[in-house]
Design a protein around this motif. Structure first.
Motif, short mmCIF file in Angstrom:
data_model
loop_
_atom_site.label_atom_id
_atom_site.label_comp_id
_atom_site.label_asym_id
_atom_site.label_seq_id
_atom_site.Cartn_x
_atom_site.Cartn_y
_atom_site.Cartn_z
N SER A 18 0.82 -1.21 0.00
CA SER A 18 0.00 0.00 0.00
C SER A 18 0.86 1.26 0.00
CB SER A 18 -0.89 0.02 1.24
OG SER A 18 -1.42 1.31 1.44
N PRO A 19 0.61 2.19 -0.92
CA PRO A 19 1.36 3.45 -0.92
C PRO A 19 1.12 4.26 0.36
CG PRO A 19 -0.24 3.41 -2.74
CD PRO A 19 -0.32 2.09 -2.05
N VAL A 20 -0.06 4.14 0.95
CA VAL A 20 -0.33 4.85 2.20
C VAL A 20 0.59 4.33 3.29
CG1 VAL A 20 -2.04 5.22 4.03
CG2 VAL A 20 -2.71 5.42 1.63
N ARG A 21 0.70 3.02 3.40
CA ARG A 21 1.54 2.44 4.45
C ARG A 21 3.02 2.72 4.20
NH1 ARG A 21 -2.85 -1.50 4.24
NH2 ARG A 21 -1.73 -2.83 2.78
N ARG A 22 3.44 2.72 2.95
CA ARG A 22 4.84 3.07 2.65
C ARG A 22 5.12 4.51 3.06
NH1 ARG A 22 3.65 0.27 -2.19
NH2 ARG A 22 3.66 2.23 -3.35
N ARG A 37 -2.60 11.21 15.57
CA ARG A 37 -3.23 12.41 15.01
C ARG A 37 -2.30 13.13 14.04
NH1 ARG A 37 -1.06 16.63 17.43
NH2 ARG A 37 -0.18 16.35 19.50
N LEU A 38 -0.99 13.17 14.33
CA LEU A 38 -0.05 13.82 13.41
C LEU A 38 0.12 12.99 12.13
CD1 LEU A 38 2.80 15.26 15.67
CD2 LEU A 38 1.01 16.48 14.44
N LEU A 39 0.25 11.70 12.30
CA LEU A 39 0.39 10.83 11.12
C LEU A 39 -0.86 10.92 10.24
CD1 LEU A 39 1.98 7.63 12.68
CD2 LEU A 39 3.03 9.16 11.00
N ALA A 40 -2.02 10.83 10.88
CA ALA A 40 -3.28 10.85 10.13
C ALA A 40 -3.46 12.18 9.40
CB ALA A 40 -4.45 10.59 11.07
N SER A 51 -6.58 4.03 10.74
CA SER A 51 -6.28 3.09 11.83
C SER A 51 -6.09 1.67 11.30
CB SER A 51 -7.39 3.11 12.88
OG SER A 51 -7.40 4.36 13.54
N GLU A 52 -6.84 1.31 10.26
CA GLU A 52 -6.68 -0.01 9.65
C GLU A 52 -5.28 -0.15 9.04
OE1 GLU A 52 -7.48 -3.86 8.34
OE2 GLU A 52 -8.50 -2.62 9.83
N HIS A 53 -4.79 0.91 8.40
CA HIS A 53 -3.43 0.88 7.85
C HIS A 53 -2.41 0.69 8.97
CE1 HIS A 53 -4.21 1.71 3.64
NE2 HIS A 53 -5.04 2.67 3.99
N LEU A 54 -2.60 1.38 10.08
CA LEU A 54 -1.68 1.23 11.21
C LEU A 54 -1.74 -0.19 11.79
CD1 LEU A 54 -2.17 4.63 13.07
CD2 LEU A 54 -0.21 3.92 11.68
N ARG A 55 -2.93 -0.77 11.82
CA ARG A 55 -3.07 -2.15 12.31
C ARG A 55 -2.27 -3.12 11.44
NH1 ARG A 55 -5.41 -6.54 10.97
NH2 ARG A 55 -6.62 -5.62 9.28
N ARG A 66 2.97 2.77 21.40
CA ARG A 66 3.18 2.98 22.82
C ARG A 66 2.26 4.09 23.28
NH1 ARG A 66 7.47 6.23 25.68
NH2 ARG A 66 7.86 7.02 23.60
N LYS A 67 1.60 3.85 24.38
CA LYS A 67 0.68 4.85 24.89
C LYS A 67 1.46 5.85 25.76
CE LYS A 67 -3.90 5.41 26.65
NZ LYS A 67 -5.16 4.83 26.93
N VAL A 68 1.31 7.13 25.42
CA VAL A 68 1.96 8.21 26.17
C VAL A 68 0.85 9.18 26.54
CG1 VAL A 68 3.65 10.07 26.10
CG2 VAL A 68 4.09 7.95 24.86
N GLY A 69 0.45 9.15 27.80
CA GLY A 69 -0.69 9.97 28.22
C GLY A 69 -1.94 9.50 27.52
N ARG A 70 -2.60 10.42 26.83
CA ARG A 70 -3.82 10.06 26.12
C ARG A 70 -3.56 9.72 24.65
NH1 ARG A 70 -7.72 14.91 27.55
NH2 ARG A 70 -8.52 14.21 25.56
N GLU A 71 -2.31 9.80 24.22
CA GLU A 71 -1.99 9.56 22.81
C GLU A 71 -1.29 8.22 22.62
OE1 GLU A 71 -1.38 13.69 20.58
OE2 GLU A 71 0.33 13.13 21.84
N ARG A 72 -1.46 7.70 21.42
CA ARG A 72 -0.72 6.50 21.02
C ARG A 72 0.39 6.96 20.08
NH1 ARG A 72 -3.07 2.12 22.85
NH2 ARG A 72 -5.30 2.09 23.26
N LEU A 73 1.60 6.65 20.47
CA LEU A 73 2.78 7.07 19.72
C LEU A 73 3.24 5.89 18.86
CD1 LEU A 73 4.57 9.63 19.68
CD2 LEU A 73 6.07 8.47 21.28
N TYR A 74 3.45 6.13 17.57
CA TYR A 74 3.90 5.08 16.66
C TYR A 74 5.36 5.30 16.29
CZ TYR A 74 -0.54 2.86 16.15
OH TYR A 74 -1.67 2.15 16.40
#
Length: 146
Positions: A18-22, A37-40, A51-55, A66-74
């Motif tokens: 997938s070009p999105v995932r690349r 949120r920044l990636l999206a 979120s499906e692409h991230l999965r 990794r969860k950092v506070g209320r955000e998920r960091l990739y």
């Protein structure tokens, strides 16, 4: 009934299809770990689709979450990309050998034809300045008969 077991490298290749995932992988490589949120924000798609692409990337082992506070960091996990490199290496070697063979053939043809680089290799060794008949001359002859 046949059960198909998906090899880990199959998941990596499927994720890279997938070009999105690349692009997500490129962003993480160049800009470091980022929250969803920044990636999206780089993509024009609904959050569930993103979120499906991230999965898919997570399941292939290409990113970690990794969860950092209320955000998920990739974060990029490049180790599975070694499987891609290992798979591609024989093909790279194959094409390198083929291109080297082509180069050798062209060098042999240039040497045989007496290419000297001054006038496109059309001089002969026996008669400097003489022009050999070639495809361009044949085209000119055909043009003259029309």
């Amino acid at each position: 009934m046949t059960t198909t077991v998906e090899a880990p490298e199959d998941r990596v290749f499927a994720a890279l299809a997938s070009p999105v995932r690349r692009e997500v992988l490129r962003l993480l490589r160049e800009e470091g770990p980022q929250p969803v949120r920044l990636l999206a924000g780089h993509f024009d798609m609904a959050r569930p689709s993103f979120s499906e692409h991230l999965r898919v990337l997570r399941e292939a082992g290409l990113v970690s979450e990794r969860k950092v506070g209320r955000e998920r960091l990739y974060r990029l996990e490049a180790v599975p990309l070694t499987q891609v490199r290992e798979w591609l290496t024989p093909y790279e070697r194959f094409w390198r050998e083929r291109l080297a063979g082509l180069r050798d053939l062209l060098d042999t043809m240039d040497h045989r034809d007496g290419v000297n680089g001054v006038d496109g290799g059309r001089d002969t060794d026996e008669h400097p300045g003489a022009v050999q008949d070639g495809p361009a001359d044949t085209l000119n002859q055909e043009d003259d008969t029309r």
